[in-house]
Every structure is written in C-alpha cells, then in structure tokens.
Design a protein around this motif. Structure first.
Motif: not given
Length: 521
Positions: A307, A388, A394, A416, A420
């Motif tokens: 992320g 996301n 993503w 995040v 991540d």
C-alpha cells in the motif's frame, strides 16, 4: 420491529460476507433514524485512479542512466629520437612520434570491437561511457609515426584501445578488461609493440598493473588482459579516486623509454563503507560512479503489503513536483525523526489523524521520504490518500473531494497498515544499499507495482462518495429526520437515518465492525 427501551441504545453487528464471485449489493434501508457520529464531508475518501505501473513485475533492476565523458589525454604529439643502431634508425627513421587522439566523430570502417564493452556506446568511440556501476571506453586511438631526418613520414600505424569494468555494489575489489588492436599499418611500420601500465590515485591500490606481457601486434591482431584494483575505506567513510593509464608504443624489438601515450579516466570512482546510518546495522562496503545518479527501486508484487509503495508511486505520477523522478531527492541521514514529526506527527500544524475504521493499524506513510532532505514538509500541506488493493492492482482514494485535489501539493500522507509502511521502509533501505546511496547523494526512485487486471464494472467505476473496503468498496447514504428519538422526554434532536447501502465486494472483503446508535423513532 421490536422497540428498544429508552436509555439503552440499540446495537447491531455488521459482518463481512466472503463471496466466491464479485457481487454488487444495493440495500434500501427504511429503519428509524440513527444518530451516528457525523463524518466530515471534506474528509470523505474519493477514488481517483488506479496506481498501476505498467509491468507487473516488482523489485526489478532500475533503469540505469548512461552518461559519457571524453578521456583526459596528453595533448599534441610526443616524439623521441630513434636509438642509434636500432632497426628504425637503420631503416632511415630519425624519430618516432606518438599521438593519443581524442574522441572521433563517427566510427571508422573496420573498427575493432572492444572486449567485454558492456554498456559502451559503440557509436561514440573515444569517449568513456558510465553507468552507476560500470565504465568503459572504445575506440581510443593511438597513432605511431616514423619520420626521417627531414621530417618526412616513412611509415605509420594505429592502435585502438578499449577498456571496461563493472564495479561491485558489495565489495571493494574489481578488474578492468583492456584490449589493444592494431587497426592500420603503412610504409616501414608493419608491426607495433604495446605495453600498458595502469594506476590509481590515493584511496585506491592497483593490485595488478599490467594487463599483458609481450604485446607485439600486426594489423588486425589484438592483445587483451585485465588489471585489478582495490580500495578499503574505513567504516562510515568514502574514498574517491581516478584511474590512469600509460602505454609504451614502439616498433617490435625497440627498447621503450618514457611512456609516450597516456590518458586518465575523467570521472571519479567512489568506494564507501557508509551506506547505512548508525542504527542500520553493519555497513556493507561497495563501489560506484558517484556522478551517475542512483535510481532506487521500490516494488511490490500482488502478494506483498504494497500500500505505501503504491501511494508513493501515485504521488510521483500525479503531483506536480514528481519527487524522485522530475525532481531528484537527496539522502540525509540526520534529522529523520524531526522530518517525520513535521509531516506525520505533532510538529506539523495538522497532525496525522489515524482512520482505523477504514485502515486497520492505520499508519502515516509520507512522501517525500523523511530519509530525504526534501522530506519534512508540514503535513497540513499534503494530500491525504488511502491506497486500496483491487483486482491485482491498486486504487487510490483521496480524503476529501478528488475534484478539489491540488496537484501542486508538495507531499502526500498515506493511510496504510503498519505492515505496508514497514515493507516500504525496508524497500527504501535495501535500495540505498544496492545503489550505494550515501549521505548527501541525490537519487531518483523507480516504482513498480502490479498492473490492474480486468474487473467487474462496479469495481472499475465506483460511485462518488464510496469508501475502500477490502478489494472492493462500500457507500452508505442517509436521509434527514426531524427527531432521532421520539420515545424520550424531551424528544431527541434532528438527525439522520440510513437510506441506502451499496457495496461492490471483491474476493477479499474488508473486515466488519459493530454498528451502534439509537434506532427508535
């Protein structure tokens, strides 16, 4: 519906449903008014784009910049008298002259191929070509001429020299392959003898100075070999130095005197033991060409907690500064904690506000990095995003109205999970080491994340006001009501009640949580 006694708010648990296929759910709720904590409309995430980076591979080698420089050569012609009784003197040659010729505009027909030229630009002979961890030169020309006592040329020959080396990103010893080829002969010059000696300046040791022994060449013939170097910088220091070459060119059998062809590699080589900071563990020494900017790779495969990497990539692609691409960053070991505090902590005018409703273990990922001099921008000036994972790629959600997102914003704060952020930090640390980025080095960043794959229409085009949920999204709307509770005295104030719930759930849904509030009317 069963009434809930006054003073005891009703509680309902919303649970995630795992679906084997992507599903769209649209529910019209007609329950009585609820009084949930209002959500700031200016903080509602708005999906703006996929953050796919083209190639699905991650942790690939970065795109290596290539630069060129002309070697530093002795200018003009260097002449020496031939020795009395020598073969040249008996043939009428009074002097032998050598010229080291700088870069040639275009490659000549029949130019000899360099041995192990690696990244050399064969269309630009006579120049050194550099990458972060390599250097080479092709077509460096040495002209040998014999003249009689009247200055008339009675014979000549040319040598072309190539050299290439790969520097160790881990380690401080390397070899350089050198080749000399006789490309032309005329008149009384039918062969040449070439002997070479390499050296380097302070901070470096030439552990093998001569690439070959002998070196008698006729037209079209080559001789090649390697010289070796080493450097041992002290812990947390770096040594910079240059390499130099001296070639003795004569007719076979003639005794060489002074080196009559010489040149220097014009760019410095750096060996360091200073990549990691004092808290980063045992440093690993290595070498690089410091004038070729490092490109730090940061990648995330579909199975990685990527992320933060995806959010940084989005910022590089969508914010005007283009940090790490159009605007390089500068590593700065000291002051990292202070820069983090200004962007993500209490030192800024708007501290980071974790949103654990949307991101479990929500952590602030800042870009530009706090590990860079350009980091530490006040968090109030940053765009806040939630990356996301969706269908292999993503999506990026902006907190607030994406239509009002200012691309001139100088930074991003990403919401995040802690894992991540830790993954991205590890990628950055590994990139510094693999690219030998030491304190005050400028560097670029090259991101790779999975490309988005085909997905259901509802995942590809979520509605305005939707929120990320697992690999899908959810959207709840409300209607106003005059009173949130009519069963108490005095009756409750005005409020809202749920009107419609929509969701597009991927194969990995978000985690459910309890929902609470007064639901009697």
């Amino acid at each position: 519906m069963h009434a809930i006694p006054p003073g005891r708010p009703g509680r309902r648990r919303a649970r995630s449903t795992v679906l084997a296929l992507v599903t769209v759910v649209s529910l019209g709720l007609t329950t009585m008014g609820m009084s949930p904590a209002p959500q700031d409309a200016g903080k509602k995430p708005q999906r703006v784009s996929d953050a796919a980076a083209g190639a699905p591979a991650a942790r690939t080698a970065p795109t290596a910049p290539t630069e060129t420089s002309a070697p530093r050569v002795r200018s003009g012609e260097h002449c020496e008298p031939t020795r009395a009784g020598s073969k040249e003197r008996r043939a009428g040659a009074a002097e032998a002259c050598v010229t080291t010729i700088p870069a040639t505009a275009t490659p000549r027909q029949g130019r000899a191929a360099a041995a192990d030229v690696g990244s050399c630009d064969l269309t630009n002979p006579g120049n050194y070509t550099y990458k972060r961890f390599a250097y080479c030169v092709t077509g460096l020309t040495i002209l040998y001429v014999l003249r009689d006592s009247n200055g008339k040329e009675i014979g000549s020959g040319t040598l072309e020299v190539s050299a290439s080396a790969t520097l160790p990103a881990r380690g401080t010893g390397w070899s350089e392959q050198i080749t000399a080829t006789m490309t032309r002969a005329s008149g009384d010059v039918t062969a040449l003898n070439a002997k070479l000696r390499a050296s380097c300046t302070a901070g470096c040791t030439t552990t093998k100075t001569s690439p070959w022994y002998g070196g008698d060449l006729t037209q079209g013939k080559s001789t090649s070999g390697s010289v070796t170097y080493s450097s041992t910088p002290a812990a947390n220091t770096a040594a910079e130095f240059t390499t130099s070459y001296k070639m003795y060119v004569t007719s076979p059998g003639a005794a060489p005197t002074d080196p009559n062809a010489s040149w220097d590699n014009p760019r410095r080589i750096r060996c360091d033991d200073a990549v990691r900071d004092v808290t980063g563990g045992t440093p690993s020494p290595g070498c690089a060409i410091p004038t070729v900017m490092a490109v730090v790779p940061m990648g995330a495969q579909g199975s990685d907690p990527g992320g933060a990497v995806a959010a940084y990539q989005w910022a590089q692609q969508n914010l005007a500064d283009g940090w790490g691409k159009s605007k390089p960053l500068t590593r700065e070991k000291s002051g990292t904690a202070g820069r983090t505090a200004r962007t993500c902590g209490s030192a800024g005018t708007q501290p980071f506000d974790p949103n654990t409703d949307l991101v479990e273990t929500d952590t602030c990922g800042e870009f530009p990095f706090a590990e860079a001099k350009e980091g530490g921008i006040d968090g109030a000036r940053c765009v806040e995003v939630i990356p996301n994972a969706s269908s292999g790629g993503w999506d990026t959600y902006i907190l607030g109205d994406s239509r009002d997102m200012d691309p001139a914003a100088p930074c991003v704060r990403a919401h995040v999970p802690a894992a991540d952020k830790q993954f991205a930090d590890g990628q950055l640390t590994a990139g510094f080491e693999s690219q030998r980025v030491i304190d005050a080095d400028r560097f670029q960043v090259e991101f790779t994340t999975p490309a988005a794959v085909p997905q259901a229409p509802c995942l590809a085009t979520p509605p305005t006001g939707s929120l990320p949920s697992g690999t899908g999204w959810i959207k709840n709307t409300t209607d106003p009501v005059a009173h949130v509770n009519k069963t108490i005295t005095p009756i409750g104030p005005a409020g809202t009640r749920p009107a419609k719930a929509q969701a597009c759930l991927g194969k990995t849904p978000g985690k459910g949580k309890e929902a609470s509030g007064d639901i009697t009317g």
